[in-house]
Write a protein that holds these residues in place. Sequence first.
Motif, mmCIF file in Angstrom:
data_model
loop_
_atom_site.group_PDB
_atom_site.id
_atom_site.type_symbol
_atom_site.label_atom_id
_atom_site.label_comp_id
_atom_site.label_asym_id
_atom_site.label_seq_id
_atom_site.Cartn_x
_atom_site.Cartn_y
_atom_site.Cartn_z
ATOM 1 N N ARG A 165 -1.676 9.562 -13.056
ATOM 2 C CA ARG A 165 -2.299 9.974 -11.806
ATOM 3 C C ARG A 165 -1.528 11.156 -11.233
ATOM 4 N N ARG A 193 3.120 6.016 0.693
ATOM 5 C CA ARG A 193 2.395 4.740 0.809
ATOM 6 C C ARG A 193 1.026 4.825 0.149
ATOM 7 N N ARG A 194 0.348 5.975 0.298
ATOM 8 C CA ARG A 194 -0.954 6.133 -0.364
ATOM 9 C C ARG A 194 -0.789 6.096 -1.879
ATOM 10 N N LEU A 196 1.374 4.469 -3.524
ATOM 11 C CA LEU A 196 1.802 3.150 -3.992
ATOM 12 C C LEU A 196 0.693 2.105 -3.990
ATOM 13 N N GLN A 197 -0.458 2.449 -3.461
ATOM 14 C CA GLN A 197 -1.541 1.470 -3.388
ATOM 15 C C GLN A 197 -1.917 0.979 -4.781
ATOM 16 N N GLY A 198 -1.863 -0.328 -4.971
ATOM 17 C CA GLY A 198 -2.233 -0.930 -6.248
ATOM 18 C C GLY A 198 -1.128 -0.964 -7.279
ATOM 19 N N ALA A 223 9.205 4.316 3.638
ATOM 20 C CA ALA A 223 8.028 3.649 3.065
ATOM 21 C C ALA A 223 8.357 2.243 2.563
#
Length: 238
Positions: A165, A193-194, A196-198, A223
């Motif tokens: 990604r 934080r965005r 790290l989602q998932g 974070a």
Amino acid sequence: MATYTVRLLAKEPVAQGTMAFHLEKPAGFEFRAGQAFEVILPGGAEGEDGRHAFSIVSAPHEGELVFATRMRDSKFKRALGALPLGASLDIDGPFGSLILHKKAERPGVLIAGGIGITPFMSMLRSAAEQRREQILVLLYSNRRPEDTAFLAELQALARRHPGLRLMATMTDMAHSTQAWDGATGYIDSAFVRRALQGLAAPIFYVSGPPALVEAMRNALEQAGVDEDDVRSEEFFGY
């Protein structure tokens, strides 16, 4: 470490003000993705003006050695840029411990500023070649698209490999001559934080100038990232 004499095979711009240098790969030179070597210019083996450490951009499976650097106005960079193709120079290495962890179940989050992308290029090329079943997230900050080394290659890698990604962001689009439809602004705790989602229990790698490394460590702490899960490498004099 060991010293090898190699020839300069090619040089090419990879972003505005940034050049990649291609060297022949000597027999017996083995390294791990993320490591570095010192480049020693002809007649300049002694002193800081004659040698400089660079992360290796090429992956271990590739048949040549590549490094990239901002072409700043220093004695070393002027001499490096003036080298003709076929010129001989020495490399000393490899060395460095910024190496991707082996536990594939733990994602890797790679954070780079500017030319700090170089060790991650080797990691990502190697992971793509090995078809690693591991999620790798690259957070990559630059001023403008034209300043962003290896951007097209990274975008192509992300399209071909679903486990990779790419989250690139630009901080100075007001002075850009190129279009950009991606993120803008700095990598801060909200940006992290965005990213790290998932993700479950990722390990973080930070590479770039000292000020950026310090800022990213602070953003990761804000974070909620455990400092034991953060590995970093500072680039001086780039």
